[in-house]
Design a protein around this motif. Structure first.
Motif, PDB file in Angstrom:
ATOM      1  N   ALA A 366      62.736  16.959  61.361  1.00 43.21           N
ATOM      2  CA  ALA A 366      62.304  17.875  62.420  1.00 43.21           C
ATOM      3  C   ALA A 366      63.046  17.612  63.729  1.00 43.21           C
ATOM      4  N   LEU A 367      63.486  16.381  63.921  1.00 43.67           N
ATOM      5  CA  LEU A 367      64.218  16.064  65.144  1.00 43.67           C
ATOM      6  C   LEU A 367      65.647  16.594  65.129  1.00 43.67           C
ATOM      7  N   THR A 368      66.230  16.726  63.941  1.00 45.20           N
ATOM      8  CA  THR A 368      67.655  17.045  63.862  1.00 45.20           C
ATOM      9  C   THR A 368      67.959  18.394  63.216  1.00 45.20           C
ATOM     10  N   ALA A 369      66.944  19.041  62.642  1.00 48.23           N
ATOM     11  CA  ALA A 369      67.201  20.280  61.904  1.00 48.23           C
ATOM     12  C   ALA A 369      67.707  21.393  62.810  1.00 48.23           C
ATOM     13  N   LYS A 370      68.753  22.069  62.362  1.00 47.47           N
ATOM     14  CA  LYS A 370      69.283  23.218  63.109  1.00 47.47           C
ATOM     15  C   LYS A 370      68.553  24.504  62.715  1.00 47.47           C
ATOM     16  N   TYR A 371      68.000  24.511  61.505  1.00 46.47           N
ATOM     17  CA  TYR A 371      67.378  25.717  60.972  1.00 46.47           C
ATOM     18  C   TYR A 371      65.972  25.388  60.482  1.00 46.47           C
ATOM     19  N   PRO A 372      65.126  26.408  60.257  1.00 44.05           N
ATOM     20  CA  PRO A 372      63.823  26.150  59.646  1.00 44.05           C
ATOM     21  C   PRO A 372      64.009  25.437  58.309  1.00 44.05           C
ATOM     22  N   ILE A 373      63.064  24.573  57.967  1.00 36.77           N
ATOM     23  CA  ILE A 373      63.152  23.818  56.711  1.00 36.77           C
ATOM     24  C   ILE A 373      62.708  24.712  55.561  1.00 36.77           C
ATOM     25  N   ALA A 374      63.534  24.820  54.538  1.00 40.38           N
ATOM     26  CA  ALA A 374      63.225  25.662  53.377  1.00 40.38           C
ATOM     27  C   ALA A 374      62.216  24.955  52.485  1.00 40.38           C
ATOM     28  N   VAL A 375      61.228  25.692  52.016  1.00 38.26           N
ATOM     29  CA  VAL A 375      60.222  25.154  51.100  1.00 38.26           C
ATOM     30  C   VAL A 375      60.522  25.688  49.703  1.00 38.26           C
ATOM     31  N   ILE A 376      60.620  24.785  48.742  1.00 36.09           N
ATOM     32  CA  ILE A 376      60.993  25.153  47.381  1.00 36.09           C
ATOM     33  C   ILE A 376      60.013  24.551  46.384  1.00 36.09           C
ATOM     34  N   ASP A 377      60.012  25.072  45.154  1.00 33.12           N
ATOM     35  CA  ASP A 377      59.232  24.440  44.101  1.00 33.12           C
ATOM     36  C   ASP A 377      60.124  23.462  43.350  1.00 33.12           C
ATOM     37  N   LYS A 378      59.589  22.849  42.305  1.00 28.25           N
ATOM     38  CA  LYS A 378      60.339  21.809  41.589  1.00 28.25           C
ATOM     39  C   LYS A 378      61.573  22.361  40.883  1.00 28.25           C
ATOM     40  N   ASP A 379      61.625  23.673  40.676  1.00 29.70           N
ATOM     41  CA  ASP A 379      62.777  24.302  40.044  1.00 29.70           C
ATOM     42  C   ASP A 379      63.783  24.844  41.055  1.00 29.70           C
ATOM     43  N   TYR A 380      63.571  24.520  42.331  1.00 26.37           N
ATOM     44  CA  TYR A 380      64.444  24.949  43.432  1.00 26.37           C
ATOM     45  C   TYR A 380      64.307  26.433  43.725  1.00 26.37           C
ATOM     46  N   ARG A 381      63.154  27.003  43.411  1.00 33.04           N
ATOM     47  CA  ARG A 381      62.900  28.393  43.781  1.00 33.04           C
ATOM     48  C   ARG A 381      62.313  28.440  45.189  1.00 33.04           C
ATOM     49  N   TYR A 382      62.729  29.420  45.927  1.00 33.41           N
ATOM     50  CA  TYR A 382      62.329  29.565  47.330  1.00 33.41           C
ATOM     51  C   TYR A 382      60.861  29.984  47.430  1.00 33.41           C
ATOM     52  N   LYS A 383      60.106  29.322  48.335  1.00 32.06           N
ATOM     53  CA  LYS A 383      58.691  29.646  48.554  1.00 32.06           C
ATOM     54  C   LYS A 383      58.408  30.118  49.976  1.00 32.06           C
ATOM     55  N   GLY A 384      59.184  29.645  50.953  1.00 31.52           N
ATOM     56  CA  GLY A 384      58.944  29.995  52.347  1.00 31.52           C
ATOM     57  C   GLY A 384      59.656  29.018  53.256  1.00 31.52           C
ATOM     58  N   ILE A 385      59.216  28.956  54.515  1.00 33.00           N
ATOM     59  CA  ILE A 385      59.829  28.030  55.465  1.00 33.00           C
ATOM     60  C   ILE A 385      58.742  27.331  56.271  1.00 33.00           C
ATOM     61  N   VAL A 386      59.113  26.199  56.852  1.00 32.97           N
ATOM     62  CA  VAL A 386      58.265  25.535  57.827  1.00 32.97           C
ATOM     63  C   VAL A 386      59.144  25.244  59.047  1.00 32.97           C
ATOM     64  N   ASP A 387      58.643  25.618  60.213  1.00 31.42           N
ATOM     65  CA  ASP A 387      59.429  25.496  61.435  1.00 31.42           C
ATOM     66  C   ASP A 387      59.358  24.090  62.006  1.00 31.42           C
ATOM     67  N   ARG A 388      60.411  23.710  62.703  1.00 29.09           N
ATOM     68  CA  ARG A 388      60.470  22.413  63.385  1.00 29.09           C
ATOM     69  C   ARG A 388      59.315  22.249  64.360  1.00 29.09           C
ATOM     70  N   ALA A 389      59.037  23.266  65.150  1.00 26.88           N
ATOM     71  CA  ALA A 389      57.959  23.178  66.139  1.00 26.88           C
ATOM     72  C   ALA A 389      56.604  23.006  65.469  1.00 26.88           C
ATOM     73  N   THR A 390      56.417  23.629  64.308  1.00 27.79           N
ATOM     74  CA  THR A 390      55.149  23.510  63.589  1.00 27.79           C
ATOM     75  C   THR A 390      54.900  22.068  63.158  1.00 27.79           C
ATOM     76  N   ILE A 391      55.950  21.419  62.667  1.00 31.53           N
ATOM     77  CA  ILE A 391      55.822  20.018  62.262  1.00 31.53           C
ATOM     78  C   ILE A 391      55.509  19.149  63.468  1.00 31.53           C
ATOM     79  N   ILE A 392      56.234  19.348  64.546  1.00 28.11           N
ATOM     80  CA  ILE A 392      56.032  18.526  65.741  1.00 28.11           C
ATOM     81  C   ILE A 392      54.621  18.708  66.290  1.00 28.11           C
ATOM     82  N   ASN A 393      54.109  19.921  66.230  1.00 24.39           N
ATOM     83  CA  ASN A 393      52.764  20.180  66.745  1.00 24.39           C
ATOM     84  C   ASN A 393      51.675  19.486  65.942  1.00 24.39           C
TER      85      ASN A 393
END
Length: 433
Positions: A366-393
């Motif tokens: 969260a300190l170094t990410a340039k983009y929102p963090i991608a959320v994936i399942d175990k098969d590397y399928r896309y599920k959504g994103i989590v924002d840096r600010a959300t984690i910090i909060n």
């Protein structure tokens, strides 16, 4: 809601009252008298008071509470080591309370095994002899019980120590022997009563990790008793918190208990917990638009980013496998060049995480990410994103440390501190300190 097929153990309105005449206590319970008042008036101790819950197949169910809350009494009622005063206990829809001695013996022998805080190993018997002891008492032939014992020993990581004696083993290794003994007959349910409480903190943490790894292989129904909230949050799929009066205060996942405590008692119980170690990415994740290749190209990607007021967007294929992300500057350039494919602009340098990843594991990202963090399942399928600010909060700071509301820069300082602390712990563990 659990279906009947999902449930391994069901407990309904369980009471356990110790004393000369337990029935005398019930009219006072109905009147709402406290445990101490009932003890004074009747000489009976209400250890467990109207507790109900169910335990699903293959889940780790933690029962926790302070000393005297009745948690060890509850687990001993499950296999009738202690007979309940009132209530029903069903194991696979069979009522333990109504079983005769032979039926109960079969349940204890083949359905449930128990691991205690104190290992209870026989000092004059080797590891393999200790592990096969229960099978020996059950009348199993030597060859078969030896095979089962050796398989259980290997499962808990003690291969090579079969002929060692208990006094030659560390505390953690002795507890592994106790665990292997419980697993030797391949029970459906594993009852663990304060199993790691006698171990020093480092060995205890290792045993917790090993139990999680074992459960990933075994898929047993585990009932785990502890007074340690951090241990409960680490191990439990769901947790039952018992109050000091022997009542059930809340049943829920670690996240549910932290995020929505049922009453003031539970809230006080969990107020000092580091939420970042329990709150998972899945709970903070949000849906976000994606671009699908090869169907969509630079023009569609540019419009999607403009419409959603974002500067980058993740790219998936038709099966939702995550392929990368693109930035609006790059897609505009491709569009002006009349390029139809997005592949030349795909960026692969980004952070990703699974839904069940604790956000504590993403603090450094969260300190170094340039983009929102991608959320994936175990098969590397896309599920959504989590924002840096959300984690910090989500980073929690003790109210005593900050008299005013936390500003973003203060959050970052706290976040950096947590990352540094985690790095120091890892370095200390690696050096064996």
């Amino acid at each position: 809601m659990n279906t009947e097929q999902d449930v391994r153990i069901r407990v309904e309105n369980l009471y356990k009252i110790f004393g000369p005449n337990p029935e005398k206590a019930f009219p006072l319970i109905d009147r709402g008298l406290s445990r101490s008042e009932i003890l004074e008036k009747t000489g009976n101790v209400v250890a467990v008071r109207g507790v109900s819950f169910d335990i699903k197949k293959k889940e780790t169910f933690v029962i926790m509470g302070l000393s005297g809350s009745g948690k060890s009494t509850v687990i001993r009622c499950l296999n009738r080591l202690i007979p309940a005063t009132r209530g029903s206990i069903y194991v696979d829809d069979k009522d333990i309370m109504k079983m005769n001695k032979e039926e109960l013996r079969e349940v204890r022998r083949y359905t449930m095994s128990m691991v205690f805080q104190h290992f209870g190993l026989l000092p004059h018997r080797t590891v393999v002899d200790n592990v096969e002891y229960g099978l020996e008492l059950g009348g199993m032939e030597k060859k078969e019980r030896l095979e089962k014992a050796l398989a259980a020993i290997e499962l808990v990581g003690l291969k090579g120590y079969e002929q060692s004696f208990p006094h030659e083993l560390s505390g953690g290794m002795q507890q592994r022997v106790g665990l292997a003994r419980a697993l030797a007959n391949d029970p459906e349910v594993l009852l663990m009563d304060e199993a790691f409480s006698a171990l020093d903190p480092l060995i205890r943490a290792q045993m917790q990790d090993e139990l999680l790894e074992l459960q990933a292989k075994m898929h047993k129904t585990i009932v785990f008793i502890t007074h340690d909230l951090d241990e409960a949050l680490k191990l439990g799929d769901r947790i039952l918190i018992l109050g000091p009066d022997g009542t059930a205060r809340q049943v829920g996942t670690p996240e549910e208990i932290l995020s929505d405590p049922a009453d003031d008692y539970v809230a006080r119980f969990v107020e000092k917990v580091d939420r970042t170690k329990v709150i998972t990415v899945g709970s903070l994740m949000r849906k976000a638009p994606v671009i699908t290749i090869p169907r969509e190209g630079p023009g569609a990607a540019s419009r999607a980013m403009e419409n959603n007021k974002i500067s980058s967007i993740y790219v998936v294929d038709s099966d939702r496998y995550l392929k990368g992300l693109v930035r609006i500057d790059d897609t505009v350039k491709l569009y002006r060049k009349k390029e139809r494919a997005l592949e030349p602009a795909l960026i692969k340098d980004f952070y990703s995480a699974y839904e069940d990843t604790p956000i504590a594991d993403l603090l450094a990202a969260a300190l170094t990410a340039k983009y929102p963090i991608a959320v994936i399942d175990k098969d590397y399928r896309y599920k959504g994103i989590v924002d840096r600010a959300t984690i910090i909060n989500e980073v929690q700071v003790d109210a005593e440390e900050l008299e005013s509301p936390m500003h973003f820069t203060q959050m970052e300082e706290c976040l950096l501190s947590k990352v540094q602390e985690a790095a120091a712990r890892e370095e200390a563990e690696a050096s064996g300190e």
